[in-house]
Design an enzyme around this catalytic site. Structure first.
Site, PDB file in Angstrom:
ATOM      1  N   THR A 190       0.847  -1.246  -0.127  1.00 14.15           N
ATOM      2  CA  THR A 190      -0.037  -0.113  -0.036  1.00 14.15           C
ATOM      3  C   THR A 190       0.701   1.071  -0.076  1.00 14.15           C
ATOM      4  O   THR A 190       2.031   1.357  -0.050  1.00 14.15           O
ATOM      5  CB  THR A 190      -0.912   0.011   1.409  1.00 14.15           C
ATOM      6  OG1 THR A 190      -0.012   0.359   2.299  1.00 14.15           O
ATOM      7  CG2 THR A 190      -1.665  -1.337   1.349  1.00 14.15           C
ATOM      8  N   HIS A 215       1.328   3.394   2.257  1.00 12.85           N
ATOM      9  CA  HIS A 215       1.652   3.582   3.610  1.00 12.85           C
ATOM     10  C   HIS A 215       3.184   4.195   3.694  1.00 12.85           C
ATOM     11  O   HIS A 215       3.589   5.093   4.379  1.00 12.85           O
ATOM     12  CB  HIS A 215       1.311   2.390   4.577  1.00 12.85           C
ATOM     13  CG  HIS A 215       0.865   2.812   5.743  1.00 12.85           C
ATOM     14  ND1 HIS A 215      -0.546   2.850   6.062  1.00 12.85           N
ATOM     15  CD2 HIS A 215       1.453   3.277   7.145  1.00 12.85           C
ATOM     16  CE1 HIS A 215      -0.586   2.943   7.375  1.00 12.85           C
ATOM     17  NE2 HIS A 215       0.534   3.288   7.898  1.00 12.85           N
TER      18      HIS A 215
END
Ligand code: DLZ
Length: 167
Positions: free
Chosen positions: A93, A95
Site C-alpha cells: 500500500t 503507507h
C-alpha cells in the site's frame, strides 16, 4: 551504481565526543533492523569518546512517531543532538510513502525549530534484505553513519557558538 559502505569513514575526521550528549529515538517497527542500528549508533558514539551516561535511548512504536519522540528529547532534556533511527520497508500500500514523507518533513522541521542537529537515521528500502545489508550487513550500518554525522554536527555548532562568544 556503487553503494557507499555506511560504516566506512576516516576516523581522524571525527571530533572528540567526550563533552557531548545525545538522545537516540528507536522505532520498534522492524526491530531486528532498528535494534541493530541502535547498537551501531551507541558503539560508534562510545568509540569517539561519548560517555555512557551521555547517551539516552528511548523507543517509539513506529517511524511515524520518531518526530514526536525527537521533540520530547528537545523539549525535556539537554541533549546536544538527537538521532532518529527507523526502518520503513515498502509494502503493498501507499503507507510507505506517507510514513517516509512524514518523518522526513518532521526531522527537517525539528532541526530548524530547535536549532539542534536532528539526524535522519532511517532506512527506506524496497525489501528486508536491503535493510539487513544496511544494518550491520554487507553495506555497513546506518546507525554508525548517523552517530558520526551527529558528532560532526554538534562539533560544528559548538564551533559557531564559541566564535560568537569571542566577538
Ligand atoms: C503501519 C506501518 C507500516 C505499514 N509499516 C511500517 C514500517 O515499515 N516501518 C515503520 O517504522 N513503521 C511502520 N508502520 C507504523 C507507522 O510508523 C506508525 O507507527 C503507525 O502508522 C501508527 O501511527
Amino acid at each position: 551504481m556503487a553503494t557507499k559502505n555506511l560504516s566506512a569513514y576516516d576516523l581522524n575526521s571525527v571530533p572528540d565526543g567526550k563533552d557531548m550528549k545525545f538522545g537516540i529515538v528507536v522505532s520498534e517497527w522492524n526491530y531486528e533492523i532498528t535494534g541493530a542500528l541502535a547498537r551501531g549508533a551507541v558503539e560508534t558514539l562510545k568509540k569517539h569518546g561519548v560517555k555512557d551516561d551521555d547517551i539516552l535511548v528511548n523507543h517509539v512504536p513506529g517511524s511515524f512517531e520518531l518526530t514526536l519522540g525527537g521533540q520530547f528529547f528537545a523539549e525535556y532534556t539537554d541533549v546536544d543532538s538527537i538521532i532518529l533511527l527507523g526502518c520503513v520497508i515498502q509494502g503493498e500500500t501507499r503507507h510507505f510513502d506517507f510514513i517516509c514523507q512524514g518523518v522526513a518533513k518532521g526531522a527537517t522541521d525539528l532541526n530548524i525549530k530547535y536549532n539542534l542537529p536532528v539526524i535522519f537515521g532511517i532506512l527506506t528500502t524496497d525489501n528486508q534484505q536491503q535493510a539487513l545489508d544496511r544494518a550491520g550487513g554487507k553495506l555497513g550500518n546506518k546507525g554508525d553513519e548517523a552517530a558520526v554525522t551527529a558528532i560532526k554536527m554538534v562539533s560544528l555548532q559548538k564551533n559557531f557558538e564559541s566564535e560568537i562568544q569571542i566577538e
